[in-house]
Write a protein that holds these residues in place. Structure first.
Motif, PDB file in Angstrom:
ATOM      1  N   VAL A  93      -3.940   5.066   3.795  1.00 22.94           N
ATOM      2  CA  VAL A  93      -3.683   3.616   4.291  1.00 22.94           C
ATOM      3  C   VAL A  93      -4.609   3.371   5.473  1.00 22.94           C
ATOM      4  O   VAL A  93      -4.363   3.833   6.450  1.00 22.94           O
ATOM      5  CB  VAL A  93      -2.151   3.209   4.313  1.00 22.94           C
ATOM      6  N   CYS A 146       1.037   7.836   2.163  1.00 22.29           N
ATOM      7  CA  CYS A 146       2.174   7.601   1.284  1.00 22.29           C
ATOM      8  C   CYS A 146       1.789   8.602   0.197  1.00 22.29           C
ATOM      9  O   CYS A 146       0.899   9.393   0.181  1.00 22.29           O
ATOM     10  CB  CYS A 146       1.984   6.419   0.523  1.00 22.29           C
ATOM     11  N   ILE A 165       4.997   3.952   4.586  1.00 20.25           N
ATOM     12  CA  ILE A 165       3.921   4.600   5.104  1.00 20.25           C
ATOM     13  C   ILE A 165       4.350   5.231   6.091  1.00 20.25           C
ATOM     14  O   ILE A 165       5.120   4.838   7.243  1.00 20.25           O
ATOM     15  CB  ILE A 165       2.929   3.440   5.733  1.00 20.25           C
ATOM     16  N   ILE A 201      -6.105   0.984   0.441  1.00 24.90           N
ATOM     17  CA  ILE A 201      -5.571   2.303  -0.017  1.00 24.90           C
ATOM     18  C   ILE A 201      -6.534   3.024  -0.603  1.00 24.90           C
ATOM     19  O   ILE A 201      -7.343   2.831  -1.519  1.00 24.90           O
ATOM     20  CB  ILE A 201      -4.079   1.932  -0.421  1.00 24.90           C
TER      21      ILE A 201
END
Length: 286
Positions: free
Chosen positions: A132, A153, A186, A238
Motif C-alpha cells: 500500500v 496486506c 494494513i 495498491i
C-alpha cells in the motif's frame, strides 16, 4: 500497527486494531479522518495520537472488515515475479517487471465472497503480498523506495484464465468484479519487513502455494522505483507483488475454483484473508 476499514451497522470507518478489538479513529483525532486515504494524508501529524491509544473497545468479532482502501486510485499487479511460478507456466523469468492493471471495481473485502463468473469456469487463485503506497512520489531511487510504503496486506489476485489469455494484455482477465480481495488490515512497516515472509494459499484446507517473499524476482523496492519512473504513485494506490508456484492452472488437470470452495491466503506477520467462491448471480433481464 494494524489499520482497518470497518463497519458495525453504519458507514465504514477507519480504525486501529490489536488483532482482537478495534478502536475507531474516525471522529477521534485532531484532524478529520474519514477514510484510509485521508488518514495517510494526515499520518505524520496524527500518528502520535494513534500510538497513544490503548483501549480497543469494539470486539473484532462484532465488526465487518472491509478492503482497507475501498477505492484505490490505481491497482497495479506484476506477473511472473517468482521464478518457480514462471517455470510452472513454461516461461523464463522476465528481464523487466511485467506490470498490468486491475479495475478498481474488482476490489473486495478480506472475507467477502468471490464470484465465479457466468462467462467462465476457469477461475483461479494467486496468493500475493500487497503493498500500500502512502506517499505521493515520482522517480524514486531504489534506496528510498521502501519509505513510500504505508503498509502491507495479504491479497488474492483472482484470475479468469481463459479471458486472461485471450490477449497479451491481462487486464480483462484480472478485472472481474470481486476479484481483488485483500486485507484484513494494513500492517505498518514498523511491524513487518517484506524481505522474507512466508506466503501460503489453501483451497478447502489443502495447501496449494507455499513460498517466501525472498523468492521475489523484483523485490518491493524495485517495484516501486520502477513504476515511479513511469507514473506518479499516490497514497492509497495498491500493488499486488506477484504469486509463487502452485496455482490451479498449472495442475494437471487444472484445478479451477468452483462454487463452495474456500480460498485462504496467509502471510507471515500480516494475517490471513479467506473468501468463499459463489456463482455470480444471473443479470436481471433488460
Amino acid at each position: 500497527m494494524k489499520l482497518v476499514t470497518f463497519s458495525t451497522s453504519g458507514e465504514p470507518m477507519v480504525g486501529l486494531s490489536d488483532g482482537k478489538g478495534v478502536a475507531p479513529l474516525t471522529g477521534r483525532l485532531s484532524e478529520p479522518v474519514t477514510d484510509m486515504i485521508s488518514l495517510m494524508n494526515a499520518w505524520d501529524r496524527v500518528q502520535p495520537e494513534i500510538r497513544a491509544i490503548g483501549n480497543f473497545e469494539i470486539p473484532l468479532q462484532d465488526v465487518t472488515l472491509h478492503a482497507p482502501v475501498t477505492r484505490p486510485g490505481k491497482i497495479l499487479a506484476i506477473g511472473l515475479n517468482y521464478a518457480d511460478h514462471a517455470a510452472e507456466g513454461g516461461k523464463a523469468p522476465p528481464e523487466y517487471p511485467m506490470w498490468f492493471s486491475k479495475a478498481a471495481t474488482s476490489v473486495n473485502g478480506p472475507y467477502e465472497p468471490i464470484d465465479r463468473p457466468i462467462v467462465s469456469e476457469h477461475l483461479d487463485y494467486e496468493a500475493e503480498l500487497v503493498i500500500v503506497i502512502g506517499k505521493r512520489c515520482r522517480h524514486v531511487p531504489k534506496d528510498r523506495a521502501l519509505d513510500m510504503i504505508f503498509g502491507f496486506c495479504a491479497g488474492n489476485d483472482v484470475s479468469v484464465r481463459d479471458w486472461q489469455l485471450r490477449t497479451t494484455q491481462h487486464f480483462i482477465g484480472k478485472s472481474f468484479d470481486t476479484h481483488a480481495p485483500y486485507g484484513p488490515w494494513i500492517v505498518t512497516p514498523d511491524e513487518v519487513s517484506p524481505a522474507n515472509l512466508a506466503i501460503r494459499s489453501y483451497v478447502n484446507g489443502e495447501l496449494r502455494q507455499n513460498s517466501r517473499t525472498d523468492q521475489l524476482i523484483f523485490d518491493c523496492a524495485h517495484q516501486i522505483s520502477y513504476l515511479s519512473q513511469v507514473m506518479t504513485l499516490e497514497p492509497g494506490d495498491i500493488l499486488f507483488s506477484g504469486t509463487p508456484s502452485g496455482v490451479g492452472a498449472a495442475k494437471r488437470p487444472p484445478l479451477w475454483l468452483k462454487a463452495g470452495d474456500v480460498v485462504r491466503v496467509e502471510i507471515e506477520g500480516i494475517g490471513a484473508i479467506e473468501n468463499r467462491v459463489v456463482d455470480e448471480k444471473a443479470p436481471l433481464p433488460a
